[in-house]
Design a protein around this motif. Sequence first.
Motif, PDB file in Angstrom:
ATOM      1  N   ALA A  13       2.909   7.422  -0.936  1.00 21.72           N
ATOM      2  CA  ALA A  13       4.238   7.190  -1.521  1.00 21.72           C
ATOM      3  C   ALA A  13       5.313   7.254  -0.436  1.00 21.72           C
ATOM      4  O   ALA A  13       6.223   6.425  -0.409  1.00 21.72           O
ATOM      5  CB  ALA A  13       4.516   8.219  -2.617  1.00 21.72           C
ATOM      6  N   ALA A  14       5.188   8.222   0.455  1.00 22.49           N
ATOM      7  CA  ALA A  14       6.149   8.349   1.553  1.00 22.49           C
ATOM      8  C   ALA A  14       6.081   7.133   2.468  1.00 22.49           C
ATOM      9  O   ALA A  14       7.113   6.582   2.865  1.00 22.49           O
ATOM     10  CB  ALA A  14       5.887   9.632   2.334  1.00 22.49           C
ATOM     11  N   HIS A  16       5.105   4.158   1.724  1.00 19.18           N
ATOM     12  CA  HIS A  16       5.643   3.005   1.003  1.00 19.18           C
ATOM     13  C   HIS A  16       7.176   3.024   1.037  1.00 19.18           C
ATOM     14  O   HIS A  16       7.812   1.986   1.246  1.00 19.18           O
ATOM     15  CB  HIS A  16       5.125   2.993  -0.444  1.00 19.18           C
ATOM     16  CG  HIS A  16       5.532   1.787  -1.216  1.00 19.18           C
ATOM     17  ND1 HIS A  16       5.002   0.544  -0.989  1.00 19.18           N
ATOM     18  CD2 HIS A  16       6.447   1.634  -2.206  1.00 19.18           C
ATOM     19  CE1 HIS A  16       5.572  -0.329  -1.805  1.00 19.18           C
ATOM     20  NE2 HIS A  16       6.453   0.315  -2.553  1.00 19.18           N
ATOM     21  N   THR A  17       7.746   4.200   0.851  1.00 19.30           N
ATOM     22  CA  THR A  17       9.206   4.339   0.894  1.00 19.30           C
ATOM     23  C   THR A  17       9.747   3.978   2.271  1.00 19.30           C
ATOM     24  O   THR A  17      10.741   3.249   2.396  1.00 19.30           O
ATOM     25  CB  THR A  17       9.611   5.782   0.523  1.00 19.30           C
ATOM     26  OG1 THR A  17       9.167   6.049  -0.811  1.00 19.30           O
ATOM     27  CG2 THR A  17      11.112   5.985   0.610  1.00 19.30           C
ATOM     28  N   ILE A  18       9.090   4.476   3.316  1.00 22.37           N
ATOM     29  CA  ILE A  18       9.523   4.185   4.690  1.00 22.37           C
ATOM     30  C   ILE A  18       9.339   2.699   5.006  1.00 22.37           C
ATOM     31  O   ILE A  18      10.203   2.077   5.621  1.00 22.37           O
ATOM     32  CB  ILE A  18       8.788   5.080   5.702  1.00 22.37           C
ATOM     33  CG1 ILE A  18       9.197   6.534   5.489  1.00 22.37           C
ATOM     34  CG2 ILE A  18       9.076   4.650   7.141  1.00 22.37           C
ATOM     35  CD1 ILE A  18       8.334   7.540   6.240  1.00 22.37           C
ATOM     36  N   ASP A  20       9.407   0.190   2.857  1.00 19.93           N
ATOM     37  CA  ASP A  20      10.452  -0.552   2.137  1.00 19.93           C
ATOM     38  C   ASP A  20      11.796  -0.445   2.849  1.00 19.93           C
ATOM     39  O   ASP A  20      12.515  -1.446   2.987  1.00 19.93           O
ATOM     40  CB  ASP A  20      10.587  -0.056   0.696  1.00 19.93           C
ATOM     41  CG  ASP A  20       9.421  -0.500  -0.182  1.00 19.93           C
ATOM     42  OD1 ASP A  20       8.659  -1.399   0.222  1.00 19.93           O
ATOM     43  OD2 ASP A  20       9.272   0.064  -1.286  1.00 19.93           O
ATOM     44  N   ALA A  21      12.135   0.765   3.306  1.00 13.22           N
ATOM     45  CA  ALA A  21      13.394   0.946   4.033  1.00 13.22           C
ATOM     46  C   ALA A  21      13.377   0.133   5.323  1.00 13.22           C
ATOM     47  O   ALA A  21      14.364  -0.512   5.683  1.00 13.22           O
ATOM     48  CB  ALA A  21      13.625   2.429   4.336  1.00 13.22           C
ATOM     49  N   GLU A  56       7.047  -0.431   9.058  1.00 13.87           N
ATOM     50  CA  GLU A  56       7.059   0.984   8.669  1.00 13.87           C
ATOM     51  C   GLU A  56       7.543   1.894   9.791  1.00 13.87           C
ATOM     52  O   GLU A  56       8.456   2.694   9.591  1.00 13.87           O
ATOM     53  CB  GLU A  56       5.658   1.411   8.229  1.00 13.87           C
ATOM     54  CG  GLU A  56       5.578   2.850   7.775  1.00 13.87           C
ATOM     55  CD  GLU A  56       4.185   3.259   7.315  1.00 13.87           C
ATOM     56  OE1 GLU A  56       3.952   4.465   7.227  1.00 13.87           O
ATOM     57  OE2 GLU A  56       3.335   2.376   7.066  1.00 13.87           O
TER      58      GLU A  56
END
Length: 147
Positions: A13-14, A16-18, A20-21, A56
């Motif tokens: 999840a982390a 994926h968040t990074i 996306d950012a 990423e």
Amino acid sequence: MTASSSTPTSIEAARHTIFDAGLTVRKEVLGEDYVESALARNAGTDGEALQKYVSEFVWGSVWTRPGLDRRSRSLLNLGMLVALSQHHELSVHVRGALRNGLTREEIVEAILHATAYVGAPAGLAAMRVVQETLTAELGPLDHKAGQ
């Protein structure tokens, strides 16, 4: 639930968040068309993992840090890419630098500045090693013999 069973989920999840950012920043700096083209060109190939990694870790983990603004990061990239002779990437990052607010004059000055330092320090550092080795192997330079 044990720590080991929850770790992969939270790590993914982390990541994926990074990612996306990073993808957002990458598109804002380099242009959506350029990034989408790079991702599409590498989809389903050996290069796909590298594209994900760059989004990423380079764009998500570094470009999103608060310590420097994008303009400063672009300026640094120009110098580093000159030093590395990465001309294709330099071209891409010139466009990004323009998007990040650098002017033509600033970009030209950055290239001139980097050129001075990439040439001179590398040569001076190499000559220090060469001089030390020559002196150790052959003794000091005989100025009389050179005249």
